[in-house]
Every structure is written in structure tokens, then in C-alpha cells.
Design an enzyme around this catalytic site. Structure first.
Site, mmCIF file in Angstrom:
data_model
loop_
_atom_site.group_PDB
_atom_site.id
_atom_site.type_symbol
_atom_site.label_atom_id
_atom_site.label_comp_id
_atom_site.label_asym_id
_atom_site.label_seq_id
_atom_site.Cartn_x
_atom_site.Cartn_y
_atom_site.Cartn_z
ATOM 1 N N ASP A 134 1.240 -1.144 0.026
ATOM 2 C CA ASP A 134 0.003 -0.004 0.045
ATOM 3 C C ASP A 134 1.213 0.717 0.273
ATOM 4 O O ASP A 134 2.104 1.517 0.250
ATOM 5 C CB ASP A 134 -0.341 0.013 1.357
ATOM 6 C CG ASP A 134 -2.060 -1.231 1.457
ATOM 7 O OD1 ASP A 134 -2.427 -1.538 0.425
ATOM 8 O OD2 ASP A 134 -2.984 -1.122 2.314
ATOM 9 N N ARG A 185 -1.637 -0.447 -8.855
ATOM 10 C CA ARG A 185 -2.476 -0.778 -8.183
ATOM 11 C C ARG A 185 -2.846 1.297 -8.584
ATOM 12 O O ARG A 185 -2.478 1.949 -7.806
ATOM 13 C CB ARG A 185 -2.922 -0.719 -6.918
ATOM 14 C CG ARG A 185 -4.565 -0.156 -6.176
ATOM 15 C CD ARG A 185 -4.489 -0.366 -4.768
ATOM 16 N NE ARG A 185 -4.404 -2.071 -3.871
ATOM 17 C CZ ARG A 185 -4.833 -1.898 -2.769
ATOM 18 N NH1 ARG A 185 -3.177 -1.193 -1.798
ATOM 19 N NH2 ARG A 185 -4.251 -2.885 -2.518
HETATM 20 P P1 FDA Z 1 -14.081 9.820 -5.197
HETATM 21 O O1 FDA Z 1 -13.158 9.893 -3.626
HETATM 22 O O2 FDA Z 1 -13.952 11.130 -6.159
HETATM 23 O O3 FDA Z 1 -15.321 9.869 -4.977
HETATM 24 C C1 FDA Z 1 -16.319 9.085 -6.190
HETATM 25 C C2 FDA Z 1 -18.094 8.418 -5.255
HETATM 26 O O4 FDA Z 1 -17.122 7.453 -4.729
HETATM 27 C C3 FDA Z 1 -18.220 9.338 -4.008
HETATM 28 O O5 FDA Z 1 -19.135 10.260 -4.948
HETATM 29 C C4 FDA Z 1 -19.066 8.091 -3.786
HETATM 30 O O6 FDA Z 1 -20.322 7.267 -4.598
HETATM 31 C C5 FDA Z 1 -17.933 6.618 -3.635
HETATM 32 N N1 FDA Z 1 -17.291 7.357 -2.749
HETATM 33 C C6 FDA Z 1 -15.595 7.344 -2.630
HETATM 34 N N2 FDA Z 1 -15.295 7.437 -0.638
HETATM 35 C C7 FDA Z 1 -16.559 6.644 -0.449
HETATM 36 C C8 FDA Z 1 -16.243 6.336 1.250
HETATM 37 N N3 FDA Z 1 -15.338 6.523 1.674
HETATM 38 N N4 FDA Z 1 -17.269 5.642 1.278
HETATM 39 C C9 FDA Z 1 -18.440 5.633 0.212
HETATM 40 N N5 FDA Z 1 -18.512 6.034 -0.981
HETATM 41 C C10 FDA Z 1 -17.471 6.833 -1.247
HETATM 42 N N6 FDA Z 1 -5.251 5.453 -0.511
HETATM 43 C C11 FDA Z 1 -4.176 5.142 -0.689
HETATM 44 O O7 FDA Z 1 -3.462 6.481 -1.021
HETATM 45 N N7 FDA Z 1 -3.121 4.514 -0.919
HETATM 46 C C12 FDA Z 1 -3.463 3.002 -0.605
HETATM 47 O O8 FDA Z 1 -2.887 1.919 -0.864
HETATM 48 C C13 FDA Z 1 -4.634 2.977 -0.972
HETATM 49 N N8 FDA Z 1 -5.210 1.941 -1.207
HETATM 50 C C14 FDA Z 1 -6.667 1.453 -1.952
HETATM 51 C C15 FDA Z 1 -6.941 0.180 -1.956
HETATM 52 C C16 FDA Z 1 -8.795 0.148 -2.676
HETATM 53 C C17 FDA Z 1 -8.521 -1.272 -3.511
HETATM 54 C C18 FDA Z 1 -9.127 1.498 -3.002
HETATM 55 C C19 FDA Z 1 -10.813 1.169 -3.622
HETATM 56 C C20 FDA Z 1 -9.005 2.739 -2.324
HETATM 57 C C21 FDA Z 1 -7.735 2.582 -1.944
HETATM 58 N N9 FDA Z 1 -7.028 3.445 -1.847
HETATM 59 C C22 FDA Z 1 -5.840 3.960 -1.281
HETATM 60 C C23 FDA Z 1 -8.169 4.471 -1.517
HETATM 61 C C24 FDA Z 1 -8.215 5.658 -2.057
HETATM 62 O O9 FDA Z 1 -6.975 6.959 -2.054
HETATM 63 C C25 FDA Z 1 -9.491 6.744 -2.494
HETATM 64 O O10 FDA Z 1 -8.990 7.715 -1.378
HETATM 65 C C26 FDA Z 1 -10.456 6.344 -2.294
HETATM 66 O O11 FDA Z 1 -10.171 5.320 -2.908
HETATM 67 C C27 FDA Z 1 -11.681 6.830 -2.732
HETATM 68 O O12 FDA Z 1 -11.469 7.598 -3.849
HETATM 69 P P2 FDA Z 1 -12.511 7.445 -4.826
HETATM 70 O O13 FDA Z 1 -11.140 6.986 -6.562
HETATM 71 O O14 FDA Z 1 -13.526 6.287 -4.747
HETATM 72 O O15 FDA Z 1 -13.454 8.849 -6.013
#
Ligand code: FDA
Length: 310
Positions: A134, A185
Site C-alpha cells: 500500500d 494499483r
Molecule cells: P472519490 O473520492 O472521487 O469518490 C467517488 C465516489 O465513490 C463518491 O461519490 C462515492 O459515491 C464513492 N465513495 C468514495 N469513497 C467513499 C467512501 N469512503 N464511502 C462511501 N462511498 C465512497 N489510497 C492510498 O492513498 N493508498 C493506498 O494504498 C490505497 N489503497 C486503496 C485500495 C483500494 C482497493 C481502493 C479502492 C482504494 C485505495 N485507496 C488508497 C483509497 C483511495 O486513494 C481513495 O481515497 C478512495 O478510493 C476514494 O476515492 P475514489 O477513487 O473512490 O473516488
């Protein structure tokens, strides 16, 4: 989206050692039953039960034994032993051998050599596992990528790394990791970073995410498009179709308990989707970062707390 002040507040809470210690001492049942939606439980048995349920619906899994920022050799050694026990339990249970690990959990704050030794120990004993390192906050970016590259060049190839689209440097880092032929990732980035090193505006993070996603789908080795954002997902689907990238050449990844509707829809459409399943007593910082990402999660928790009291 939460405003900057409230996001900063949750990131401050995530760093609180007192809250982390208290919540882990009193356990999820007493201090955080509302966290259950996002965290599979405290024990390997609970995580494995969750993984089995998720796998039975057609998903891939990666398990994260929660923990970060350990401050002593003893704690780092303990975390490594725990990880090895988790790996043994996973192997025994027959669920997919895939772990996600943070280097500060293995002692990166103590020193680099400790983290590297502990990571090697996991590779050498956890047979048949794929390990995803991560990515933590920006002070760790350089050292994490350096450790990754060093081990990669020593032929540890059953591992991948994470790049965060919000950091200005990440498009450059992507070229470096693609040149190794390693798996990436792609995420937006979960940490509160300064304007000097990260895009402050969501629109710019999204644009960088799209650019990196296209490079990964074109040139990357089995990339993971990790997001819950329907716009990013639709763009990846469109790009893959237009450029003839087959559905088995990449995977989507999402966090346990988040956008389960979207997770299922992708499976129904024949995509590969991996669910990141966190578990363990050190759930508090992870949980705070998830609250910081979305106001609805705070309401969900408040409803849970008020509901428990009434
Ligand atoms: P964004 O934040 O723009 O959200 C888009 C939509 O997704 C929202 O409108 C909502 O519908 C939904 N959503 C997003 N977050 C949500 C939440 N917490 N609860 C409910 N709904 C939510 N980061 C990092 O810095 N280091 C890492 O190693 C990882 N590893 C990792 C693994 C995996 C499998 C995932 C999916 C994510 C990570 N992350 C991470 C976290 C990543 O950086 C990010 O903070 C979150 O995924 C939220 O961003 P989104 O891309 O989902 O989009």
C-alpha cells in the site's frame, strides 16, 4: 465532498495515537460497532469468513491486516509474526492468497532495513502469495518506491505497488514502475497532502487519474483500477473497449463495504473486481480516512451511535 476543514479534521483524528490505542484496547464491539460496515472484523477468522462470502459472489480478494506507524522493533516484529499467522490461516482456509501491506506496519519508521527484513520474511514464508505494498502519505513515497524497486531487482516479483493520482510526481513514478514491468494499483490518494506536492482540486486529481489509467491500460502489466468513482470506471471501460484491452488484462478494485451496487454491476458485466478487505484491532485510522472521504459516512456513523443509545 467534505470541505477541506472537515477532511483535515478526520485526518487529524486518524493520526491520534491516543484514540488508536483506546479503540484497539476496547475492541470494535465496544468502541466501534458502526465501523463494521467497512471493516470485516478483528480476527483472521472474521476476515476469512468475509473473504469467503465475497469470493462466493464472484469477486477476487486482498486482505489487509490493519496497522501502521509502529514505532519500535518489537512492534514491527510482532506485526510481521501476525502477518505470517494471517497468511497461514488464509492458506489453511483456501481463500485467495493476496495481501495488502503497509511498510510502516513492518517498521519503516524505525528504519528502512527493519521494514525490508520483515517484508522479505513475509515473502519467504508466505508461499504462493501476491503482496501489494500500500502507499502511505507523501513522506513515505520515495522510500516505498525505492524498497519496492530494490526487492523487485532481487527477483521478488510476486508483488505490486500503489500510485496516487493526487501527487504531482506520480505520472513520472508510473513510467519508472512500468519500465520494471511491475503491477500498479492506481488510486486517487487517501492522505491530506500539501498544495506544493499534490493537486488541491478534485477535478485535477480526476484528470491525472484518467491520464495514468490510460497509460496503465495501454502499457501496464495487469493494472488495478482502484476507485468507486463511476466516471473513472466508465472511462476505463470505454478506453479498454476502444483499444482492444480484454477484460482479463486488468481488474477493478474497491474497498469492502463501499459502493456494493457498483461492485456487483461490474461482476455482472464480466469484469474482474477485487475487494480490499481490512480487518484487525488497529481499525481506527483506516476508518477515519473513510469518514473523511464522504459526508454520508459520517451521517451513517452518527445514525449508528444515536441508534445504539436509543
Ligand atoms: P472519490 O473520492 O472521487 O469518490 C467517488 C465516489 O465513490 C463518491 O461519490 C462515492 O459515491 C464513492 N465513495 C468514495 N469513497 C467513499 C467512501 N469512503 N464511502 C462511501 N462511498 C465512497 N489510497 C492510498 O492513498 N493508498 C493506498 O494504498 C490505497 N489503497 C486503496 C485500495 C483500494 C482497493 C481502493 C479502492 C482504494 C485505495 N485507496 C488508497 C483509497 C483511495 O486513494 C481513495 O481515497 C478512495 O478510493 C476514494 O476515492 P475514489 O477513487 O473512490 O473516488
Amino acid at each position: 465532498m467534505l470541505d477541506h476543514a472537515s477532511k483535515a479534521f478526520f485526518h487529524l483524528l486518524a493520526k491520534s495515537r491516543i484514540l488508536k490505542t483506546l479503540t484497539s484496547r476496547y475492541g470494535m464491539r465496544r468502541s466501534g460497532s458502526f465501523a463494521r460496515r467497512f471493516i470485516a472484523g478483528e480476527t483472521p477468522a472474521e476476515a476469512i469468513a468475509a473473504a469467503r462470502a465475497v469470493e462466493s459472489r464472484g469477486f477476487l480478494v486482498t486482505l489487509d491486516y490493519l496497522g501502521e506507524s509502529v514505532r519500535s522493533l518489537a512492534e514491527a516484529a510482532q506485526a510481521t509474526r501476525e502477518y505470517l499467522k494471517v497468511a497461514e490461516a488464509i492458506t489453511g482456509a483456501g481463500v485467495e492468497r493476496n495481501l495488502s501491506i503497509k511498510l510502516t506496519q513492518l517498521g519503516l519508521d524505525v528504519d528502512r532495513a527493519t521494514a525490508v527484513d520483515n517484508l522479505r520474511r513475509i515473502f519467504e514464508r508466505a508461499e504462493g502469495f501476491f503482496v501489494r505494498i500500500d502507499m502511505e502519505s507523501s513522506p513515505y513515497t520515495d522510500v516505498t518506491l525505492d524498497i519496492f524497486e530494490t526487492l523487485w531487482r532481487q527477483d521478488y516479483h510476486e508483488m505490486g505497488v500503489v500510485l496516487q493520482a493526487d501527487l504531482y510526481r506520480s505520472e513520472h513514478d508510473l513510467r519508472r514502475i512500468n519500465a520494471l514491468g511491475a503491477r500498479v494499483r492506481l488510486v486517487k490518494g487517501a492522505y491530506k497532502e500539501k498544495k506544493a506536492i499534490a493537486y488541491p482540486k478534485k477535478a485535477d486529481v480526476d484528470a491525472a487519474y484518467l491520464r495514468m489509467m490510460e497509460v496503465l491500460l495501454r502499457e501496464g502489466r495487469y493494472p488495478a483500477i482502484a476507485t468507486h468513482d463511476p466516471a473513472m470506471i466508465a472511462a476505463a471501460q470505454r478506453f479498454a473497449i476502444q483499444h482492444g484491452v480484454a477484460k482479463d488484462r486488468f481488474e477493478f478494485q474497491m474497498l469492502y463495504g463501499i459502493r456494493r451496487d457498483l461492485q456487483q454491476a461490474l461482476i455482472n458485466d464480466g469484469y474482474r473486481v477485487r475487494i480490499y478487505i481490512p480487518f484487525g484491532r488497529q481499525w481506527f485510522p483506516y476508518f477515519m480516512r473513510r469518514l473523511g472521504e464522504r459526508p454520508a459516512n459520517v451521517l451513517f456513523v452518527l445514525r449508528g451511535i444515536l441508534g445504539e443509545r436509543s
